[in-house]
Design a protein around this motif. Structure first.
Motif, mmCIF file in Angstrom:
data_model
loop_
_atom_site.group_PDB
_atom_site.id
_atom_site.type_symbol
_atom_site.label_atom_id
_atom_site.label_comp_id
_atom_site.label_asym_id
_atom_site.label_seq_id
_atom_site.Cartn_x
_atom_site.Cartn_y
_atom_site.Cartn_z
ATOM 1 N N GLU A 468 27.169 20.661 62.866
ATOM 2 C CA GLU A 468 28.225 20.183 63.938
ATOM 3 C C GLU A 468 27.495 19.789 65.287
ATOM 4 N N GLU A 469 26.514 20.317 65.673
ATOM 5 C CA GLU A 469 25.773 19.848 66.888
ATOM 6 C C GLU A 469 25.279 18.486 66.768
ATOM 7 N N TYR A 470 24.438 18.350 65.505
ATOM 8 C CA TYR A 470 23.924 17.168 65.267
ATOM 9 C C TYR A 470 24.939 15.875 65.437
ATOM 10 N N PHE A 471 26.129 16.115 64.567
ATOM 11 C CA PHE A 471 27.096 15.064 64.710
ATOM 12 C C PHE A 471 28.029 15.074 65.552
ATOM 13 N N HIS A 472 28.101 16.201 66.495
ATOM 14 C CA HIS A 472 29.192 16.336 67.390
ATOM 15 C C HIS A 472 30.522 16.362 66.798
ATOM 16 N N VAL A 473 30.742 17.239 65.656
ATOM 17 C CA VAL A 473 32.098 17.531 65.188
ATOM 18 C C VAL A 473 32.325 19.135 65.256
ATOM 19 N N SER A 474 33.647 19.291 65.186
ATOM 20 C CA SER A 474 34.070 20.739 65.542
ATOM 21 C C SER A 474 33.835 21.542 64.259
ATOM 22 N N HIS A 475 33.852 22.919 64.512
ATOM 23 C CA HIS A 475 33.953 23.804 63.091
ATOM 24 C C HIS A 475 35.037 23.643 62.347
ATOM 25 N N ASN A 476 36.296 23.544 62.821
ATOM 26 C CA ASN A 476 37.296 23.426 62.172
ATOM 27 C C ASN A 476 37.364 22.021 61.237
ATOM 28 N N ASP A 477 36.703 20.997 61.848
ATOM 29 C CA ASP A 477 36.671 19.718 61.002
ATOM 30 C C ASP A 477 35.644 20.012 59.700
ATOM 31 N N ILE A 478 34.671 20.632 60.073
ATOM 32 C CA ILE A 478 33.875 20.880 59.056
ATOM 33 C C ILE A 478 34.505 21.544 57.801
ATOM 34 N N GLN A 485 35.378 8.874 57.483
ATOM 35 C CA GLN A 485 34.093 8.743 57.411
ATOM 36 C C GLN A 485 33.357 9.749 58.447
ATOM 37 N N ASP A 486 33.644 9.613 59.669
ATOM 38 C CA ASP A 486 33.118 10.482 60.501
ATOM 39 C C ASP A 486 33.053 12.022 60.360
ATOM 40 N N ILE A 487 34.137 12.511 59.552
ATOM 41 C CA ILE A 487 34.096 14.111 59.454
ATOM 42 C C ILE A 487 33.641 14.203 57.830
ATOM 43 N N SER A 488 33.867 13.421 56.955
ATOM 44 C CA SER A 488 33.528 13.909 55.751
ATOM 45 C C SER A 488 32.052 13.760 55.234
ATOM 46 N N ILE A 493 27.004 16.410 54.076
ATOM 47 C CA ILE A 493 25.555 16.582 54.493
ATOM 48 C C ILE A 493 25.377 18.185 54.684
ATOM 49 N N ALA A 494 26.350 18.859 55.314
ATOM 50 C CA ALA A 494 26.311 20.342 55.620
ATOM 51 C C ALA A 494 26.251 21.023 54.051
ATOM 52 N N MET A 495 27.153 20.560 52.951
ATOM 53 C CA MET A 495 27.246 20.895 51.862
ATOM 54 C C MET A 495 25.853 20.815 51.056
ATOM 55 N N TYR A 496 25.183 19.599 51.193
ATOM 56 C CA TYR A 496 24.020 19.273 50.502
ATOM 57 C C TYR A 496 22.863 20.192 51.040
ATOM 58 N N LEU A 497 22.638 20.578 52.189
ATOM 59 C CA LEU A 497 21.825 21.488 53.029
ATOM 60 C C LEU A 497 21.966 22.788 52.402
ATOM 61 N N ALA A 498 23.318 23.248 52.205
ATOM 62 C CA ALA A 498 23.741 24.735 51.873
ATOM 63 C C ALA A 498 23.014 24.835 50.527
ATOM 64 N N ARG A 499 23.156 23.647 49.821
ATOM 65 C CA ARG A 499 22.782 23.903 48.441
ATOM 66 C C ARG A 499 21.275 23.928 48.292
#
Length: 551
Positions: A468-478, A485-488, A493-499
């Motif tokens: 969220e910090e890197y892409f400047h998106v909100s937690h609710n958007d994640i 595209q700017d949200i998905s 990427i967050a899901m990929y890193l979680a995996r």
């Protein structure tokens, strides 16, 4: 004693081996089919084989199990000796009648492994139970010291001729029924001259498909490698290109291919080599201006396995030589297997060379899950204890300690093996091995003293915050369902890193991202993986966020 008595004892020993459970049992029985009992004396049983590699493989890996089965079948200890049978020798005659062995006075049944009648009812089950179903030599990529060899064999003659036997039963994927393996091709491409053949090194011999822990992260690579080993040169994956970070088990899979081919296709010449060694050999050839040895080693083989191919970057001469070999092999249906620490799309090669690498379709190996690392730890520890003949050490590792060590360890399997060796050594040298269990505190102290770990606990919320910090998106958007595209893209990427950075399953990750289905997470992981192979921008973004999480 007669050969008939040796055959009868061997049949009964095979019956006992067939009744044992174990992941490597199919491989052991397949090897046994290549041994022919020759004679039995008061203290020695002699076998012959036409394959030098089989002789060495049995002596280093299965001698103990075979002698144990023979001991339970006969009631006494024997030495085992394997000799190389001359191709010109007559085939083994039918077993001549022999007086029943004292320990084998039980009803007769048919032994599928031995192809002859053997005693199995009555005494055999109890003997089989006494054998014990010990854990396989570490279903993990451990490189053990070579076990003590059998007494030196006075070779009858040296021959590397293929075994003209009926199709052997190949070791199968766990749970599958044995399937007859196709006989090696009699193509004129097979080189009869074996002078340049270099057998596998002893420390490679335990790297087999049976000793590999297979899980979600490496199953695709395992299945592809198994197919290539069973049908080299004619499989869809030619070349087979495996890639993944260091320590994820690529080399184990490559050596499994080599060992399988040597045993099941004995008339094929296969060479495994590190790319750094290939480069050294190539430079030696250039300096000496003599290519005879180099050509015999690399050109006159039926399968070449090159590990860590990324080292050819920036070496134009070596790269061109590899592709000369590559083109010749593909043209003549010879097999090529390659590995690298990253996708071929991320190697610094010109497009002409890269297109050859991706022809068969590159396959990635992901970091091991928690469950896989746990299985590797358990089997590696079992192996160390067996190798040192110290089963009591195993009892000093309680499940809480093992779980904590696996939690602290990275995805590098070689590092995990080093941790196990360190902890076993600590117990032996401190004297604790004789009276008390290893505690979690002691394990952590030893690990942190000798290995480097991040002090930051990686969890899904930490990954989400960094993304969220890197892409400047909100937690609710994640956590939400917006598909722009700017949200998905950040969400995937967050899901990929979680995996890749946690041990959570796909359903667990989906729940942490607002109740997403596991298929949504799988799609995200696969999509980001593909994008990272084709886009340096995506690859760099992933690495930047990873550093933010782990710092």
């Amino acid at each position: 004693m007669t050969q008939g008595e040796a055959v009868q004892l061997w049949d009964l020993a095979l019956t006992l081996l067939e009744q044992q459970e174990g992941k490597d049992r199919p491989s052991l029985l397949a090897i046994c089919e290549k041994l022919t009992p020759r004679s039995l004396s008061a203290n020695e049983i002699v076998f012959s084989t036409t394959n030098e590699y089989v002789k060495g493989f049995v002596e280093r890996n299965y001698q103990h199990e075979l002698l144990q089965a023979i001991r339970f079948a006969s009631g006494q200890d024997y030495q085992l000796r394997i000799v190389i049978n001359s191709e010109s020798e007559p085939s083994v005659p039918e077993a001549e009648p022999a007086a029943p062995l004292a320990a084998a006075s039980v009803p007769q049944t048919t032994s599928s492994a031995g192809g002859a009648t053997a005693s199995s009812a009555g005494a055999a089950p109890s003997a089989a139970g006494a054998l014990g179903s010990s854990s396989s030599v570490a279903s993990s990529p451990v490189t053990p010291s070579a076990s003590s060899a059998a007494p030196a064999a006075a070779s009858m003659s040296s021959s590397t001729a293929p075994i003209p036997a009926s199709p052997p039963l190949r070791p199968t994927v766990p749970g599958a029924s044995p399937v007859p393996l196709a006989q090696p091709s009699s193509s004129p491409l097979v080189i009869e001259e074996k002078a340049a053949f270099e057998p596998a090194q002893p420390d490679h011999l335990t790297k087999t498909f049976e000793t590999l822990v297979v899980g979600e992260s490496n199953r695709f690579a395992y299945e592809a490698a198994r197919g290539v080993a069973e049908n080299p040169g004619r499989h869809i994956y030619n070349p087979l290109f495996l890639y993944g970070k260091s320590g994820l088990g690529k080399t184990h899979i490559l050596l499994s291919i080599e060992n399988y081919v040597r045993i099941n296709h004995p008339n094929m010449k296969v060479i495994y080599t590190r790319t750094s060694d290939f480069i050294d050999d190539f430079m030696t050839m250039v300096r000496s201006q003599n290519n005879t040895d180099f050509n015999q080693k690399y050109h006159l083989v039926d399968m070449i396995i090159l590990d860590d191919i990324q080292y050819i970057e920036g070496k134009a001469g070596t790269t061109n030589e590899i592709f000369n070999i590559f083109n010749t092999f593909v043209e003549h249906n010879k097999q090529i297997v390659l590995s690298a620490d990253r996708s071929p799309y991320n190697l610094e090669l010109d497009e002409r060379h890269r297109s050859r690498f991706v022809k068969g379709g590159p396959i990635d190996i992901q970091p091991a899950t928690f469950e896989m690392k746990l299985a590797i730890f358990e089997n590696c520890l079992d192996y160390f204890c067996r190798d040192m003949n110290r089963p009591d050490i195993r009892e000093l590792f309680c499940s809480d300690v093992i779980n904590r060590v696996v939690e602290l360890s990275s995805s590098n399997i070689r590092e995990l093996e080093g941790i196990i060796a360190n902890l076993v050594g600590y117990l032996l040298l401190s004297g604790k091995d004789r009276y008390e269990r290893l505690t979690i505190e002691e394990a952590e102290q030893q690990i942190r003293k000798n290995f480097q770990f991040s002090n930051r606990q990686v969890d899904i919320p930490a990954i989400q915050r960094a993304t969220e910090e890197y892409f400047h998106v909100s937690h609710n958007d994640i956590l939400g369902t917006k598909r722009s595209q700017d949200i998905s893209y950040p969400r995937q990427i967050a899901m990929y890193l979680a995996r890749s950075l946690t041990q959570h399953s796909l359903p667990s990750i989906g729940r942490a991202f607002g109740g997403k289905d596991h298929s949504t997470v799988l799609y995200a992981v696969n999509n980001i993986e593909k994008r990272s192979m084709n886009s340096m921008k995506t690859k760099q973004e992933i690495e930047n966020i990873r550093e933010m999480i782990l710092q």
